[in-house]
Write an enzyme that holds these catalytic residues in place. Structure first.
Site, PDB file in Angstrom:
ATOM      1  N   ASN A 210     -27.998   2.337 -20.176  1.00  0.00           N
ATOM      2  CA  ASN A 210     -29.349   1.806 -20.493  1.00  0.00           C
ATOM      3  C   ASN A 210     -30.025   1.354 -19.157  1.00  0.00           C
ATOM      4  O   ASN A 210     -29.158   1.305 -17.980  1.00  0.00           O
ATOM      5  CB  ASN A 210     -29.582   0.733 -21.599  1.00  0.00           C
ATOM      6  CG  ASN A 210     -28.616  -0.328 -21.012  1.00  0.00           C
ATOM      7  OD1 ASN A 210     -28.835  -1.071 -20.024  1.00  0.00           O
ATOM      8  ND2 ASN A 210     -27.675  -0.440 -21.796  1.00  0.00           N
ATOM      9  N   ALA A 275     -26.122  -9.416 -20.896  1.00  0.00           N
ATOM     10  CA  ALA A 275     -25.721  -8.015 -20.752  1.00  0.00           C
ATOM     11  C   ALA A 275     -26.488  -7.102 -21.553  1.00  0.00           C
ATOM     12  O   ALA A 275     -26.474  -7.472 -22.812  1.00  0.00           O
ATOM     13  CB  ALA A 275     -24.325  -7.613 -20.644  1.00  0.00           C
TER      14      ALA A 275
HETATM   15  O1  PMT Z   1     -31.023  -6.608 -16.395  1.00  0.00           O
HETATM   16  P1  PMT Z   1     -32.334  -6.596 -16.216  1.00  0.00           P
HETATM   17  O2  PMT Z   1     -33.082  -5.463 -15.754  1.00  0.00           O
HETATM   18  O3  PMT Z   1     -32.712  -7.810 -15.536  1.00  0.00           O
HETATM   19  O4  PMT Z   1     -32.884  -6.842 -17.799  1.00  0.00           O
HETATM   20  C1  PMT Z   1     -32.593  -7.948 -18.770  1.00  0.00           C
HETATM   21  C2  PMT Z   1     -32.203  -7.583 -20.079  1.00  0.00           C
HETATM   22  C3  PMT Z   1     -33.602  -7.270 -20.755  1.00  0.00           C
HETATM   23  C4  PMT Z   1     -31.227  -6.489 -20.288  1.00  0.00           C
HETATM   24  C5  PMT Z   1     -31.892  -9.151 -20.704  1.00  0.00           C
HETATM   25  O5  PMT Z   1     -32.924  -9.712 -20.557  1.00  0.00           O
HETATM   26  C6  PMT Z   1     -31.618  -8.737 -22.230  1.00  0.00           C
HETATM   27  O6  PMT Z   1     -32.510  -9.025 -23.053  1.00  0.00           O
HETATM   28  N1  PMT Z   1     -30.200  -8.651 -22.445  1.00  0.00           N
HETATM   29  C7  PMT Z   1     -29.849  -8.254 -23.875  1.00  0.00           C
HETATM   30  C8  PMT Z   1     -30.361  -7.157 -24.267  1.00  0.00           C
HETATM   31  C9  PMT Z   1     -29.583  -6.543 -25.559  1.00  0.00           C
HETATM   32  O7  PMT Z   1     -29.024  -5.630 -25.495  1.00  0.00           O
HETATM   33  O8  PMT Z   1     -29.814  -7.274 -26.687  1.00  0.00           O
HETATM   34  P2  PMT Z   1     -29.241  -6.667 -28.032  1.00  0.00           P
HETATM   35  O9  PMT Z   1     -30.198  -7.152 -28.955  1.00  0.00           O
HETATM   36  O10 PMT Z   1     -28.428  -5.471 -28.150  1.00  0.00           O
HETATM   37  O11 PMT Z   1     -27.823  -7.932 -27.954  1.00  0.00           O
HETATM   38  C10 PMT Z   1     -27.909  -8.944 -28.557  1.00  0.00           C
HETATM   39  C11 PMT Z   1     -26.949 -10.155 -27.782  1.00  0.00           C
HETATM   40  O12 PMT Z   1     -25.540  -9.830 -27.838  1.00  0.00           O
HETATM   41  C12 PMT Z   1     -27.061  -9.945 -26.329  1.00  0.00           C
HETATM   42  O13 PMT Z   1     -26.880 -11.248 -25.663  1.00  0.00           O
HETATM   43  C13 PMT Z   1     -26.029  -9.041 -25.861  1.00  0.00           C
HETATM   44  O14 PMT Z   1     -25.549  -9.262 -24.495  1.00  0.00           O
HETATM   45  C14 PMT Z   1     -25.062  -9.252 -26.761  1.00  0.00           C
HETATM   46  N2  PMT Z   1     -24.037  -7.942 -27.276  1.00  0.00           N
HETATM   47  C15 PMT Z   1     -24.798  -7.005 -27.643  1.00  0.00           C
HETATM   48  C16 PMT Z   1     -23.935  -5.861 -28.137  1.00  0.00           C
HETATM   49  C17 PMT Z   1     -22.573  -6.166 -27.883  1.00  0.00           C
HETATM   50  N3  PMT Z   1     -21.614  -5.099 -28.223  1.00  0.00           N
HETATM   51  N4  PMT Z   1     -22.012  -6.987 -27.308  1.00  0.00           N
HETATM   52  C18 PMT Z   1     -22.625  -8.023 -27.110  1.00  0.00           C
HETATM   53  O15 PMT Z   1     -22.379  -9.119 -26.516  1.00  0.00           O
END
Ligand code: PMT
Length: 424
Positions: A210, A275
């Site tokens: 991504n 992340a």
């Molecule tokens: O890196 P940049 O370009 O500065 O952009 C920042 C960002 C947009 C990436 C950041 O601000 C952000 O929002 N990161 C989380 C993005 C995300 O993937 O969200 P999610 O809804 O998929 O996941 C929710 C949470 O669970 C997140 O804290 C993620 O790190 C965590 N997660 C998700 C999936 C996974 N398999 N393991 C995780 O730990």
């Protein structure tokens, strides 16, 4: 270096051949976000013109103690009140002597006497003047009064002598000044942060990933260091240098990120998951490059481990901050993640076409954050990711301290004994 952002730094320049380096110091202080005003002694004017400092600082230079115009605008008392910190660089032997005596014989010495803010000096003089017992006594007396001494460095001098007496490089002076503004709210704490994207191999040359650049996570790592934390940063593949004093672990895939987090989570008091972890990976990464001889290709994907959910389940004592990147229904989805993963806090940001302010958030320099926790929320409007990180850390610290107070009131031990924590 964000500690200096919006700080008022008063730079005193005294008569020394090193005065020309002070122009570079102004430039670097401004790059670090500080507003700079310059006071020159008469001697400094023999080496550099006020026009130079006016041009680099963007403000008129202050020189005279008794100047009716200056007094009406910003006289010595106003300058002393305006400054968050004063740095005299270069500081000549004569100026150090006057400072040690508490003289108010010109504008700079008077401002230094009137100011109640931190004062630093970066001496520059001939090495024999520096080692002269009179200077040694003066410097000792200044240090006993809490004045910060920066340098001097050793080396060949303009006069041909070799030894201590060269003004420290401007970048070092900026770093030492920034240290004056470290908040210390996370001193003694370890913060583990994930940042960037992960890459999930399809074959040896292709992957799923991504657009995360890592900027948000790296900015948080820097802000946490500034707050006094020990920071471990687990980063996917990004094109960023690790901030100073951060321990960086580099990973590629979600499984590697999960393993890296598992190997260090025992040390963490706070876990911040910025992340953008790939939710799925190809079930089978092909050992050879896939040939393009078929009109259709089907990839079977399987779910990656949810790193954040795993940490919370297996290490309930760790204060967990999740991020939520959403294209629609930001608050609803963010609150759902808070609940589902039993997090202490979730930080939501809009991504995709709706995030017009931030140019999409992923990879952009700016962001806007909505922070939710059980029973409360905070909104951090559009700003650079570095600024937002400096605003978010105090929000996290405040909730972290609140949780510890509540647990202490109930007689619960929040942080699990290191040895008793199961591995994720
Ligand atoms: O890196 P940049 O370009 O500065 O952009 C920042 C960002 C947009 C990436 C950041 O601000 C952000 O929002 N990161 C989380 C993005 C995300 O993937 O969200 P999610 O809804 O998929 O996941 C929710 C949470 O669970 C997140 O804290 C993620 O790190 C965590 N997660 C998700 C999936 C996974 N398999 N393991 C995780 O730990």
């Amino acid at each position: 270096m964000t500690q200096l952002a919006n700080k008022h730094i008063l730079l005193g320049v005294t008569g020394s051949i090193a005065a020309y380096k002070a122009a570079d110091l102004v430039r670097r202080l401004r790059e670090a976000g500080a507003e700079v005003r310059v006071v020159m002694t008469e001697g400094a004017g023999e080496f550099v013109t006020p026009m130079t400092f006016q041009a680099v600082s963007g403000h008129p230079v202050h020189q005279d103690l008794l100047d009716a115009d200056a007094e009406a605008a910003m006289g010595h008392i106003e300058l002393a009140r305006w400054a968050d910190a004063i740095i005299v660089a270069p500081a000549s032997a004569d100026f150090l002597a006057r400072l040690a005596q508490g003289r108010a014989s010109d504008l700079l010495s008077t401002v230094c006497l009137a100011a109640e803010r931190p004062l630093a000096v970066a001496p520059a003089m001939n090495t024999h003047m520096w080692t002269n017992p009179a200077t040694v006594d003066n410097v000792r007396s200044l240090q006993q009064r809490g004045i910060l001494l920066i340098g001097p460095d050793e080396g060949e001098q303009a006069c041909g002598d070799v030894g201590a007496g060269r003004m420290s490089p401007p970048e070092q002076i900026v770093t030492r000044l920034a240290d004056l503004f470290s908040t210390g709210s996370l001193t003694g704490k370890t913060v583990l942060i994930t940042a960037g994207p992960t890459r999930e191999a399809i074959d040896p040359v292709r992957y799923l990933s991504n657009h995360s650049s890592g900027k948000m996570g790296f900015s948080l790592a820097e802000a946490a260091v500034e707050a006094g934390a020990r920071v471990i940063l687990v980063s996917g593949p990004v094109n960023l240098a690790a901030p100073a004093h951060v321990e960086r672990l580099e990973v590629i895939s979600a499984q590697q990120m999960a393993a890296a987090v598992a190997s260090r989570i025992d040390e963490a008091d706070i876990f911040i998951a910025t992340a953008a972890v790939a939710d799925y990976r190809p079930s089978r990464a092909r050992p050879e490059k896939i040939k393009k001889d078929q009109s259709h290709l089907t990839l079977e994907l399987e779910k990656n481990p949810d790193i954040l959910a795993g940490v919370k389940q297996q290490h309930p004592g760790v204060f967990c901050v999740g991020f939520a990147a959403e294209t629609t229904d930001l608050e609803r989805y963010a609150r759902a993640k808070l609940e589902a993963k039993q997090l202490e806090m979730v930080v939501a940001n809009q991504v995709g076409p709706a995030a017009t302010d931030t140019d999409g958030t992923f990879g952009s320099e700016t962001n806007a954050l909505q922070v939710f926790w059980p029973g409360g929320e905070a909104h951090l409007p559009l700003a650079s990711k570095a600024q937002l990180a400096r605003q978010l850390i105090p929000v996290i610290v405040s909730r972290y301290e609140q949780r510890d107070r509540t647990a202490a009131g109930k007689g619960k031990i929040v942080k699990l004994n290191q040895a008793s924590r199961p591995k994720i």
